[in-house]
Design a protein around this motif. Structure first.
Motif, PDB file in Angstrom:
ATOM      1  N   TYR A  64      -2.652  -2.509  18.278  1.00 17.71           N
ATOM      2  CA  TYR A  64      -2.393  -1.103  17.956  1.00 17.71           C
ATOM      3  C   TYR A  64      -1.272  -0.543  18.833  1.00 17.71           C
ATOM      4  O   TYR A  64      -0.382   0.168  18.341  1.00 17.71           O
ATOM      5  N   ALA A 103      -2.150   5.426   1.878  1.00 16.14           N
ATOM      6  CA  ALA A 103      -3.104   4.382   2.266  1.00 16.14           C
ATOM      7  C   ALA A 103      -2.773   3.826   3.642  1.00 16.14           C
ATOM      8  O   ALA A 103      -3.668   3.531   4.444  1.00 16.14           O
ATOM      9  N   ARG A 104      -1.476   3.680   3.939  1.00 22.00           N
ATOM     10  CA  ARG A 104      -1.095   3.187   5.265  1.00 22.00           C
ATOM     11  C   ARG A 104      -1.478   4.174   6.353  1.00 22.00           C
ATOM     12  O   ARG A 104      -1.927   3.783   7.435  1.00 22.00           O
ATOM     13  N   GLU A 113      -3.930   6.246   6.235  1.00 20.00           N
ATOM     14  CA  GLU A 113      -5.385   6.199   6.373  1.00 20.00           C
ATOM     15  C   GLU A 113      -5.806   4.973   7.170  1.00 20.00           C
ATOM     16  O   GLU A 113      -6.691   5.050   8.037  1.00 20.00           O
ATOM     17  N   ALA A 114      -5.173   3.834   6.890  1.00 17.63           N
ATOM     18  CA  ALA A 114      -5.502   2.615   7.639  1.00 17.63           C
ATOM     19  C   ALA A 114      -5.139   2.772   9.111  1.00 17.63           C
ATOM     20  O   ALA A 114      -5.881   2.330  10.002  1.00 17.63           O
ATOM     21  N   GLN A 156     -10.837   3.207  15.827  1.00 18.90           N
ATOM     22  CA  GLN A 156     -11.471   2.001  16.344  1.00 18.90           C
ATOM     23  C   GLN A 156     -11.018   1.711  17.772  1.00 18.90           C
ATOM     24  O   GLN A 156     -11.839   1.367  18.645  1.00 18.90           O
ATOM     25  N   GLN A 169      -7.785   4.942  10.809  1.00 21.93           N
ATOM     26  CA  GLN A 169      -9.005   4.192  11.091  1.00 21.93           C
ATOM     27  C   GLN A 169      -8.815   3.234  12.264  1.00 21.93           C
ATOM     28  O   GLN A 169      -9.705   3.074  13.103  1.00 21.93           O
ATOM     29  N   GLN A 170      -7.620   2.614  12.329  1.00 18.65           N
ATOM     30  CA  GLN A 170      -7.349   1.716  13.453  1.00 18.65           C
ATOM     31  C   GLN A 170      -7.323   2.487  14.769  1.00 18.65           C
ATOM     32  O   GLN A 170      -7.823   2.004  15.791  1.00 18.65           O
ATOM     33  N   ALA A 176       0.837  -1.185   0.000  1.00 22.05           N
ATOM     34  CA  ALA A 176       0.000   0.000   0.000  1.00 22.05           C
ATOM     35  C   ALA A 176       0.882   1.248   0.000  1.00 22.05           C
ATOM     36  O   ALA A 176       2.010   1.239   0.503  1.00 22.05           O
TER      37      ALA A 176
END
Length: 724
Positions: A76, A41-42, A44-45, A52, A48-49, A37
């Motif tokens: 995480y 993209a990393r 963004e991931a 969460q 999101q993590q 990625a």
């Protein structure tokens, strides 16, 4: 635009083209692997993590439970520990990092799952005991479980995994079951009260997992369970502190079951909740030590009555009113819980709360700044000052100009004069330091290439000892070369000292400490057989290798130097106080110690606070930085000394860097007073003895690096000068 393209490809030819394209893409994906990625993209991931995890924490989810939500929080928090690589980052599981090459073990239903007992130890003392030294249930028969072969390192550290008295079968719950009965009185009772007061903990393991005490409410997990607990008078109402014993263990074993991937179950977690309870026998039954088994009826321990921690039923470690012994009934129960946590993530909870790898990066950057500064100083000396001096000296034409010269060239006739004070001791010290450094570097390389597992401390210590012994020829060769250059003739005495001085010193200190540990009954007390094994390893392997290296060194030609030594030594003018021993050594050792002090804190925590340390790549980088720092410090101080017309650089070059070992010992004294709360004289003696050994080895390594760096430096600069 995409919809227009898809509309045009509705024809038969378009469908064939699309099918061929998809097959080609699939083959390329299988051949070259998934495309990484992009950084965007990393990020963004990761965002999101993070959202969460924050939502889970807002809902009150803890980070220590064995469920998918807690595992997500742990993943995480430990994301940086799971990332490996410098240029190309790759995410790995902690299981593959801590135990590379280890595969999960599957257990079938009703298959025996052995629990092993390890040391009973405390942070407040460094004197551990074996589990069966305590007044507890006897060891089970040898045929019931398989044993472990102890390595030399395990014997020296006192680690001896032995089968526990608990009988557990895969996925089979066990209600409260009595194990045995013992009586505790007299000196044993006083000893148990002391163990409780000094916060000793019992360590068990199941499927290579250390037992954990978890608290979802307090969000923490700690290895081992305490022998007992102490209650103050405000809690008990007595005049003095009261001590209670944990005699019932509630085991909770988490497992994962997935028939589509594997057969049977896999162990994911191993928890314990200790309970202190004074068990009661049925009316008419009398207590008898050793007369209780798993078939005995105990009213407070059956399927209906589960033991709990109730202040009214605590088991006090206190003799009766007329001096009766304390009657103890040990018991346990087992509960199996199914979980969705992956086997590869079962070690995450053990590293929760440990420092991130960023601190190790900062330590390396801090050390690199020191090295860059010193390297710049050396480069300035070599490129600007020395080039200018050498050019000026080489352009001198008249005798009057030569007589007016000052600086380091004046001592060209004495700079390679062998040391008059203890040249044999200097040769032995530098050779031993070379052996220590090489063996330690080889050990780190083996750990980095997965040949050694630093999590297995016994195996690692065994490998370090063996590599040190095998590097004996290097010590013999280095010491013989230095001693031959110093015009030494007693080469046999030098070789014997090189083979026996440092190991003999360590063994002597260890034997004296071992006597005191034997009187205390500590598990780290080493038997005569182990000491004999070390002696045989020393006599029949290490010493011959040192003689081989020494033979090769004395057979080699004498080290050539670019200048001749005058017959009469030059008088050394008065020097500044900071360029004379011991002040120059105290100044020179600061920077080498400063380059490793941050990483040293984590190493001390692993040695004395029972923490995990597995980042051998960081340690290897720190050792390289330490060697570079010692080399540059030694060169700079040697140049300043030569500019002061002091040609006695031999011992100064050694002590200027070897003094870092003194700072290491002083740091250990600070660590003892600030981080450790050792109770008693023997624990402090253990700590100071081992830290003295480490400090001596550290001094010899740093001193050897400084000495050989100065030797190279002096040969280099005087070889560039035209000397009549």
């Amino acid at each position: 635009q995409s919809s227009i393209i898809m509309t045009k490809m509705t024809s038969e030819k378009g469908r064939r083209t699309m099918s061929l394209f998809l097959r080609s893409a699939l083959c390329l994906a299988l051949l070259f692997g998934p495309v990484e990625a992009s950084p965007r993209a990393r990020r963004e991931a990761l965002r999101q993590q993070k959202e969460q995890v924050e939502a889970l924490r807002a809902d009150g989810v803890d980070a220590v439970s064995n469920n998918a939500q807690s595992a997500a929080i742990r993943s995480y928090e430990l994301r940086k520990k799971k990332t490996r690589g410098i240029l190309r980052k790759r995410e790995k599981s902690l299981a593959s990092i801590l135990f590379p090459g280890v595969s999960p073990e599957d257990y079938n239903a009703n298959e025996a799952v052995p629990i092993y007992v390890d040391l009973v130890e405390s942070r407040k003392t460094q004197v551990p005991f074996e589990f069966y030294d305590l007044p507890t249930c006897p060891e089970p028969p040898a045929e019931r479980v398989r044993g472990f072969r102890k390595s030399l390192g395990n014997r020296l550290q006192g680690h001896n995994l032995m089968p526990s008295p608990f009988l557990i079968k895969a996925n089979q719950p066990v209600s409260c079951t009595p194990l045995c009965s013992v009586t505790i009185g007299g000196k044993r009772l006083k000893w148990m009260r002391k163990l409780v007061e000094r916060q000793y903990r019992v360590h068990l393991s199941l499927d290579q997992l250390p037992v954990l005490m978890r608290s979802k409410e307090l969000n923490y997990a700690v290895r081992g369970y305490p022998v007992g607990f102490k209650a103050p008078p405000s809690y008990t109402g007595l005049k003095e502190d009261e001590f209670f014993l944990y005699n019932h263990l509630k085991f909770t074993i988490s497992y994962r079951e997935d028939p589509s991937e594997f057969e049977g179950i896999r162990i994911i977690g191993f928890d314990v909740h200790p309970v202190s309870i004074e068990h009661k026998l049925p009316e008419g039954s009398s207590f008898k030590a050793g007369g209780i088994s798993t078939e005995t009826e105990v009213t407070t321990c059956d399927a209906e009555n589960e033991p709990i921690n109730d202040p009214s039923t605590y088991l006090a470690l206190r003799a009766g009113a007329t001096g009766e012994d304390v009657e103890v009934i040990y018991s346990y129960d087992v509960n199996w819980e199914k979980t969705d946590v992956q086997w590869s993530d079962r070690w995450d909870v053990y590293l929760i709360g440990s420092p991130d790898d960023d601190i190790h990066y900062f330590a390396i950057v801090n050390s690199l700044m020191i090295v860059v500064f010193l390297t710049g100083a050396v480069a300035t000396i070599m490129i600007r000052t020395l080039r200018k001096d050498i050019a000026g000296y080489n352009e001198m034409q008249t005798l009057e100009e030569a007589q007016e010269e000052t600086g380091w060239k004046l001592v060209h006739g004495d700079v390679f004069r062998p040391p008059t004070n203890y040249p044999m001791v200097l040769a032995v010290a530098t050779g031993t330091g070379t052996q220590i450094g090489l063996s330690f570097m080889l050990s780190l390389l083996c750990s980095m290439f997965k040949l050694l597992n630093p999590m297995k401390k016994g195996q690692t210590l065994t490998s370090v000892i063996i590599l040190y012994v095998l590097c004996g020829s290097v010590a013999g060769y280095a010491s013989s070369r230095v001693f031959k250059f110093a015009d030494g003739s007693e080469w046999k005495k030098c070789t014997v000292l090189c083979a026996t001085a440092f190991p003999g010193l360590l063994v002597s200190m260890f034997i004296v400490l071992n006597v005191f540990l034997g009187f205390a009954g500590a598990a780290t007390h080493v038997s005569f057989v182990t000491i004999l094994l070390i002696f045989l390893l020393w006599v029949f392997l290490s010493t011959p290798l040192v003689f081989v290296g020494s033979y090769l060194g004395f057979r080699a030609p004498k080290i050539e130097v670019p200048t001749k030594t005058n017959q009469i030594a030059r008088i050394v003018p008065t020097q500044n106080f900071y360029s004379m021993l011991p002040w120059s050594a105290l100044l020179g050792g600061i920077l080498p110690f400063g380059s490793v002090c941050i990483e040293l804190f984590f190493i001390m925590g692993a040695l004395w606070l029972h923490q995990y340390y597995y980042v051998m790549s960081f340690l290897f980088a720190v050792i390289l930085i330490l060697a570079a720092t010692c080399s540059t410090v030694s060169v700079v101080m040697c140049y300043l000394q030569l500019c002061g017309e002091d040609h006695r650089w031999w011992w100064k070059s050694f002590f200027n860097c070897a003094s870092a070992g003194l700072y290491l010992f002083l740091y250990s004294l600070w660590f003892l007073s600030a981080k450790l709360q050792l109770a008693g004289i023997l624990p402090k003696m253990v700590f100071l003895t081992y830290m003295s050994m480490i400090s001596i080895a550290f001094s010899l390594f740093c001193g050897a690096v400084g000495f050989f760096s100065c030797f190279w430096f002096t040969k280099k600069i005087y070889g560039a000068v035209k000397v009549d």
